[in-house]
Design a protein around this motif. Sequence first.
Motif, PDB file in Angstrom:
ATOM      1  N   GLU B 205      34.397  52.227  37.931  1.00 13.93           N
ATOM      2  CA  GLU B 205      34.163  52.466  36.510  1.00 13.93           C
ATOM      3  C   GLU B 205      34.186  51.104  35.813  1.00 13.93           C
ATOM      4  O   GLU B 205      34.753  50.152  36.351  1.00 13.93           O
ATOM      5  CB  GLU B 205      35.295  53.339  35.945  1.00 13.93           C
ATOM      6  CG  GLU B 205      35.281  54.780  36.426  1.00 13.93           C
ATOM      7  CD  GLU B 205      34.164  55.583  35.784  1.00 13.93           C
ATOM      8  OE1 GLU B 205      34.029  55.541  34.560  1.00 13.93           O
ATOM      9  OE2 GLU B 205      33.405  56.245  36.529  1.00 13.93           O
ATOM     10  N   PRO B 206      33.584  50.984  34.626  1.00 10.14           N
ATOM     11  CA  PRO B 206      33.659  49.690  33.927  1.00 10.14           C
ATOM     12  C   PRO B 206      35.036  49.468  33.326  1.00 10.14           C
ATOM     13  O   PRO B 206      35.181  49.268  32.136  1.00 10.14           O
ATOM     14  CB  PRO B 206      32.569  49.810  32.854  1.00 10.14           C
ATOM     15  CG  PRO B 206      32.385  51.268  32.641  1.00 10.14           C
ATOM     16  CD  PRO B 206      32.759  51.965  33.913  1.00 10.14           C
ATOM     17  N   ASP B 207      36.057  49.505  34.167  1.00  7.64           N
ATOM     18  CA  ASP B 207      37.447  49.451  33.704  1.00  7.64           C
ATOM     19  C   ASP B 207      38.039  48.055  33.763  1.00  7.64           C
ATOM     20  O   ASP B 207      39.144  47.819  33.283  1.00  7.64           O
ATOM     21  CB  ASP B 207      38.323  50.359  34.588  1.00  7.64           C
ATOM     22  CG  ASP B 207      38.089  51.829  34.298  1.00  7.64           C
ATOM     23  OD1 ASP B 207      37.465  52.131  33.265  1.00  7.64           O
ATOM     24  OD2 ASP B 207      38.530  52.668  35.108  1.00  7.64           O
ATOM     25  N   LEU B 208      37.311  47.118  34.413  1.00 12.54           N
ATOM     26  CA  LEU B 208      37.873  45.784  34.604  1.00 12.54           C
ATOM     27  C   LEU B 208      37.611  44.942  33.358  1.00 12.54           C
ATOM     28  O   LEU B 208      36.521  44.993  32.793  1.00 12.54           O
ATOM     29  CB  LEU B 208      37.259  45.145  35.852  1.00 12.54           C
ATOM     30  CG  LEU B 208      37.465  45.962  37.137  1.00 12.54           C
ATOM     31  CD1 LEU B 208      36.421  45.609  38.167  1.00 12.54           C
ATOM     32  CD2 LEU B 208      38.861  45.744  37.687  1.00 12.54           C
ATOM     33  N   ARG B 209      38.623  44.181  32.926  1.00 15.58           N
ATOM     34  CA  ARG B 209      38.513  43.442  31.671  1.00 15.58           C
ATOM     35  C   ARG B 209      38.564  41.922  31.846  1.00 15.58           C
ATOM     36  O   ARG B 209      38.492  41.190  30.876  1.00 15.58           O
ATOM     37  CB  ARG B 209      39.626  43.867  30.708  1.00 15.58           C
ATOM     38  CG  ARG B 209      39.483  45.284  30.190  1.00 15.58           C
ATOM     39  CD  ARG B 209      38.324  45.407  29.201  1.00 15.58           C
ATOM     40  NE  ARG B 209      38.100  46.793  28.856  1.00 15.58           N
ATOM     41  CZ  ARG B 209      37.288  47.592  29.537  1.00 15.58           C
ATOM     42  NH1 ARG B 209      36.609  47.116  30.580  1.00 15.58           N
ATOM     43  NH2 ARG B 209      37.121  48.849  29.194  1.00 15.58           N
ATOM     44  N   SER B 210      38.745  41.457  33.075  1.00 15.08           N
ATOM     45  CA  SER B 210      38.794  40.003  33.278  1.00 15.08           C
ATOM     46  C   SER B 210      38.434  39.684  34.719  1.00 15.08           C
ATOM     47  O   SER B 210      38.419  40.570  35.578  1.00 15.08           O
ATOM     48  CB  SER B 210      40.192  39.475  32.974  1.00 15.08           C
ATOM     49  OG  SER B 210      41.107  39.967  33.930  1.00 15.08           O
ATOM     50  N   SER B 211      38.159  38.409  34.974  1.00 13.52           N
ATOM     51  CA  SER B 211      37.843  38.011  36.349  1.00 13.52           C
ATOM     52  C   SER B 211      39.068  38.221  37.242  1.00 13.52           C
ATOM     53  O   SER B 211      38.943  38.539  38.409  1.00 13.52           O
ATOM     54  CB  SER B 211      37.389  36.560  36.389  1.00 13.52           C
ATOM     55  OG  SER B 211      38.363  35.725  35.831  1.00 13.52           O
ATOM     56  N   GLU B 212      40.253  38.058  36.672  1.00  7.08           N
ATOM     57  CA  GLU B 212      41.472  38.271  37.461  1.00  7.08           C
ATOM     58  C   GLU B 212      41.540  39.726  37.931  1.00  7.08           C
ATOM     59  O   GLU B 212      41.811  39.996  39.100  1.00  7.08           O
ATOM     60  CB  GLU B 212      42.728  37.939  36.628  1.00  7.08           C
ATOM     61  CG  GLU B 212      44.024  38.044  37.420  1.00  7.08           C
ATOM     62  CD  GLU B 212      45.244  38.435  36.595  1.00  7.08           C
ATOM     63  OE1 GLU B 212      45.145  38.538  35.350  1.00  7.08           O
ATOM     64  OE2 GLU B 212      46.303  38.655  37.209  1.00  7.08           O
TER      65      GLU B 212
END
Lengths: 97, 532
Positions: B205-212
Amino acid sequence: MTIKKEDVKYIASLAKLKFDENEIEKFTEQFNEIISYIEKLNELDTSNVEPLAHPFESNNVFRNDELKKSASTEEALKNSPSKTEEFFRVPKVINQP
Amino acid sequence: MRIKIDYKNSPLYSLYILHYTFYILHYTLITSYIRKVKFKIQGLKLLETSKYEAVIGLEVHAQLKTNTKIFCGCSTKFGSSPNSNVCPVCLGHPGSLPVLNKKVVEFTVLMGLATNCRINEKSIFARKNYFYPDLPKNYQISQYEEPICEHGFITIEKKDGSHKKIGITRIHMEEDAGKSIHDFGDYTMIDLNRTGTPLMEIVSEPDLRSSEEAYLYLTKLKQILTYLDICDGNMEEGSLRCDANISIRLKGEKKFGTKVEVKNMNSFRNVEKAIEKEIERQIDLIEDGKQIIQQTLLWNADLEDLFPMRTKEEAHDYRYFPDPDLMPVVVNEDWKIELEKSLPELPDEKRNRFIEEYKLPIYDADILTSSINLADYYEKILRVTNDYKSASNWVMTEVLKIVNEQKIEIKEFKITPENLGELINLINNKIISHKIAKDVFNEMLTSNKSPNEIVKEKNLTQISDSSELEKEIDKILDANPKDVQDYLSGKEKVIGFFVGQIMKATKGKANPQTVNELLKQKLDSKKTFNNV
């Protein structure tokens, strides 16, 4: 649903086919004939019928993960119009940056 | 006759000097002003940056560790000579028919279960139509409307210790394409060995908010895949591939921004770097009042930059439809339960068990369970010794140091876990000191001998026998009367010097604890003697 000439041209381009104007005219007619024939099915109420992807009602046709003999490289390349000893050869498909 | 012009006295010259001075002054003022403005802009940009958030979704392709391809019995072996693992099915010859490899279904269901997915009872294969020379049928067999797994999640743990659930939209089965080799002059060479290799596509899902977060999610996926032993998770070799969909939006905004697809990231670190770069690029564009164009960018690891993909492919219209050559896959309750039972202990479970059963700190448990092979190595040590913490310390420091230095896998590490366990026992049974143990450890790196053998052979057994040590201590004390006096007059620090001397005399074999005790006894007895 009506198929327009543009639709036929687009579908032809997806299939990498080229036609002249007369052919496009003819195929547009034929497309519409086919669609209207199929549209007859819309007269049936299929709201409670599961869509059928396959005429056979069978499932789970598997093979086990067992190795089978592959073709030889020579056999594999045999029908290719353009090849080297090991590879299929095609026009360059990428412009590398 | 020479004409001499006294230009310095000319009024024009004065004007020139004046003009020049003003020019310099002006220039200095202007540059300093520009600098100030630039600084302001940068400062603003930093401020502006934090008002955006990135929205990232990953598409991960995992090559499955089956012996044969997904729809035919050709080998999936990596590194075979070109076009040697091929047959009419994977060459896409007319009239050939695909038959599904059962293992591919099992592996995919296992992954679905391990990532909390719903396993759809019925799933079907679809044809994804496109023309590309490394896909000889001109369609890829994939799953579209009815994938086998849906609606799962995994949990990642961030650096600050907080946890976040990352949704998994779907996991489906599909076939890999062949390999195109472009550096052959005006042609592209096609090797179809890889065509038909089973792939599992895992869509987040588009749940990731950073490269980390993206990095952590990907690392977690790899961990699960390797624990399940269904994919070797090697991004460099392409058995694990990752594409990222990235967009940015103002914090608090619900709508998504225009997304850009980033491909060609062939290591975990590169995924992190490429995403970072793309987020920066998009923020810069928006800040400059420009538009983000929906496109595909390729990551160039050497230049550490992104470049637009320029292929001769046209806009995609895949015209998916159910593949009439393949029957639906039905995973009924019995089969699902059977597969559930075969699930191994998963990373989180193992980590928690290590903390509970072996009383390890979270830090240790995290490192030891980071890979299944490392965890196995650790637990094999525990078959020999029950000193859990020492075993953990040895693995985390000495073992991992060598493994990282030599860039090898733990499986290739020279010292067997059994021998390391024996070494720990030798220390705990006071046969050797910790210092000697390190020497034995280094010796074990090059020989196949057990620590017991090495200790015996080199006569490294620790001297704990008091009478033997007392003799040595007496010798040292007699040889250094001044230091003894120092001790007696209250400089107790010299005890370190004595210990050092004794260790030297015994070549490090003296039990330091016994030495300490004996030394104190002897010196203190001198003290009482003196006082009397």
